[in-house]
Design a protein around this motif. Structure first.
Motif, PDB file in Angstrom:
ATOM      1  N   UNK A 287       0.865  -1.180   0.000  1.00 24.88           N
ATOM      2  CA  UNK A 287       0.000   0.000   0.000  1.00 24.88           C
ATOM      3  C   UNK A 287       0.900   1.227   0.000  1.00 24.88           C
ATOM      4  N   UNK A 288       0.346   2.356  -0.398  1.00 27.95           N
ATOM      5  CA  UNK A 288       1.057   3.630  -0.297  1.00 27.95           C
ATOM      6  C   UNK A 288       0.673   4.273   1.022  1.00 27.95           C
ATOM      7  N   UNK A 289       1.673   4.572   1.835  1.00 27.82           N
ATOM      8  CA  UNK A 289       1.421   5.166   3.144  1.00 27.82           C
ATOM      9  C   UNK A 289       0.673   6.482   3.061  1.00 27.82           C
ATOM     10  N   UNK A 290       0.868   7.225   1.989  1.00 24.12           N
ATOM     11  CA  UNK A 290       0.195   8.517   1.850  1.00 24.12           C
ATOM     12  C   UNK A 290      -1.303   8.364   1.637  1.00 24.12           C
ATOM     13  N   UNK A 291      -1.738   7.183   1.304  1.00 25.12           N
ATOM     14  CA  UNK A 291      -3.157   6.942   1.040  1.00 25.12           C
ATOM     15  C   UNK A 291      -3.872   6.287   2.220  1.00 25.12           C
ATOM     16  N   UNK A 292      -3.154   6.055   3.304  1.00 25.18           N
ATOM     17  CA  UNK A 292      -3.749   5.448   4.497  1.00 25.18           C
ATOM     18  C   UNK A 292      -3.917   6.540   5.547  1.00 25.18           C
ATOM     19  N   UNK A 293      -5.132   7.039   5.675  1.00 22.48           N
ATOM     20  CA  UNK A 293      -5.452   8.080   6.654  1.00 22.48           C
ATOM     21  C   UNK A 293      -5.477   7.496   8.056  1.00 22.48           C
ATOM     22  N   UNK A 294      -4.932   8.228   9.005  1.00 22.81           N
ATOM     23  CA  UNK A 294      -4.882   7.779  10.394  1.00 22.81           C
ATOM     24  C   UNK A 294      -6.248   7.981  11.038  1.00 22.81           C
ATOM     25  N   UNK A 295      -6.886   6.873  11.375  1.00 22.27           N
ATOM     26  CA  UNK A 295      -8.188   6.890  12.041  1.00 22.27           C
ATOM     27  C   UNK A 295      -8.129   5.934  13.229  1.00 22.27           C
ATOM     28  N   UNK A 296      -9.084   6.031  14.107  1.00 19.67           N
ATOM     29  CA  UNK A 296      -9.105   5.161  15.294  1.00 19.67           C
ATOM     30  C   UNK A 296      -9.206   3.689  14.914  1.00 19.67           C
TER      31      UNK A 296
END
Length: 109
Positions: free
Chosen positions: A87-96
């Motif tokens: 996966x691209x880290x920039x496309x994984x939004x930090x959510x709970x």
């Protein structure tokens, strides 16, 4: 919950338990940069636009993450060292929902 814990294995194989805020609209690539887990200029080169794959990572845990966008899929189809769990880290939004996520940074291109 405002903070979550993510396990990140850097490019040298060192594991880091990091705390990431869920209330700052950050993505995984920005978390890696803020903890300086990759040398400056080697991650997030495109600024998080899914155009370079410098923030590619391998999702190790079974944590449910959002589906891949067409742009992310297209970028990964041209990247090096791609695996089924890339996966691209920039496309994984930090959510709970990402609490406990475990990733490994892909080798530098």
């Amino acid at each position: 919950m405002d903070d979550i814990t993510i396990k990140i294995t850097d490019r040298h194989g060192t594991k880091h338990d990091v705390v990431a805020p869920t209330d700052m609209a950050m993505n995984l690539m920005e978390v890696v940069r803020s903890y300086e887990l990759a040398p400056e200029g080697t991650i997030g080169v495109c600024g998080g636009m899914a155009m370079c794959a410098s923030c590619q990572c391998y999702v190790i845990s079974n944590t449910e993450i959002p589906e891949m966008s067409d742009d992310e899929e297209a970028m990964l189809s041209e990247a090096f060292d791609v695996k089924a769990n890339s996966r691209l880290g920039c496309q994984i939004r930090i959510t709970s929902q990402l609490n406990g996520l475990e990733v490994e940074l892909a080798p530098e291109c």
